[in-house]
Design a protein around this motif. Sequence first.
Motif, PDB file in Angstrom:
ATOM      1  N   VAL A   1      81.217   4.816  -9.538  1.00  0.00           N
ATOM      2  CA  VAL A   1      81.276   6.155  -9.129  1.00  0.00           C
ATOM      3  C   VAL A   1      82.093   7.008  -9.995  1.00  0.00           C
TER       4      VAL A   1
ATOM      5  N   VAL B   1      77.114   8.419  -8.206  1.00  0.00           N
ATOM      6  CA  VAL B   1      76.728   7.017  -8.599  1.00  0.00           C
ATOM      7  C   VAL B   1      76.482   7.039 -10.246  1.00  0.00           C
TER       8      VAL B   1
ATOM      9  N   VAL C   1      78.164  10.418  -3.236  1.00  0.00           N
ATOM     10  CA  VAL C   1      78.622   9.248  -2.319  1.00  0.00           C
ATOM     11  C   VAL C   1      80.323   9.614  -2.092  1.00  0.00           C
TER      12      VAL C   1
ATOM     13  N   PRO D   1      83.370   7.101  -1.924  1.00  0.00           N
ATOM     14  CA  PRO D   1      83.615   5.714  -2.235  1.00  0.00           C
ATOM     15  C   PRO D   1      84.632   5.350  -1.185  1.00  0.00           C
TER      16      PRO D   1
ATOM     17  N   THR E   1      83.340   0.264  -7.287  1.00  0.00           N
ATOM     18  CA  THR E   1      83.621  -0.077  -5.805  1.00  0.00           C
ATOM     19  C   THR E   1      82.612  -0.794  -5.245  1.00  0.00           C
TER      20      THR E   1
ATOM     21  N   CYS F   1      80.049   2.667  -0.121  1.00  0.00           N
ATOM     22  CA  CYS F   1      79.770   4.077  -0.365  1.00  0.00           C
ATOM     23  C   CYS F   1      78.981   4.558   0.619  1.00  0.00           C
TER      24      CYS F   1
END
Length: 295
Positions: free
Chosen positions: A13, A50, A66, A68, A81, A86
């Motif tokens: 991310v 992402v 997202v 994370p 991650t 996420c």
Amino acid sequence: MPRPEPEAGGVVVRMLASPINPSDLITVSGAYRHRTTLPFVPGFEGVGVVDQRDETVTGLRVGQRVLPLGSAGGWQAFKATPAGWCVPVPDDLTDDQAAAAYINPLTARLMLRAVAPAAGALVGVNAAGSAIGRMLLRMIHAAGACAIAVVRSARARQSLEGEPAAAILIQGAPLPPLDGGFDAVGGVPGTEMALAIKPGGILVHYGLLSGTPLPAQLGQRIPAVLRPFWLRQWVHSASREELGEVMARVFDDIRAGTATTDIEARYALTELRAALAHNGRAGRRGKILLAPAQT
């Protein structure tokens, strides 16, 4: 640090913004050294997109925003991650609100669910001038209950003007009989709130701002129910599906204005010292965000 690669079932991310929270600073101070492995990157919440994904990952696309969750590491440009941690961010949320959508809003929603105040109930909130304290005041009001806000000073009381509190008391003032309460302070203030709660009411204890624990065996000496709350414990015991469902409700809370977060300033990671100094200023009214350089 070198740019990470996604692990099996994971993503990388690219972080857009990550707040400075008390939980970050407590960890940096060494308070949780027994569960902190070095080298350690702080930042328990934040928002990003992402940037890469393992070929086995489905349900997430490159470029998707997202949160994370589940681990630290927000204070860096790229965070590797597991994809399952996420949470997709709705398009209508700003980066600033998304960055702070996890710790305080989720904690407030889960704690309010534990107390479940009835319409007209009187619920105490100490440290009410904090970001999560303000959220609790709004959520209690939205539930049809009445909040009694407790703050440390006249200045803090003035800062709460406009928030939906039935009364704003300075710490140490007598409390009316309460149907429930939220204690972020511990020590004497937390004990006073516990003693003010009617038999069968619930006191959720979730912080220790005073640095002093509640008295030993307090739960056995009061007619109220003493219920500690740790967000980390709930998050790591919940299923990913349940976490996603509750976060969807949190996003609704942000849209409704009950769980919005005031943002005071943004700093690049290279300005970390200035950001920490700003975070420590007296009278600060909003979160400080770290915005990693977009390289």
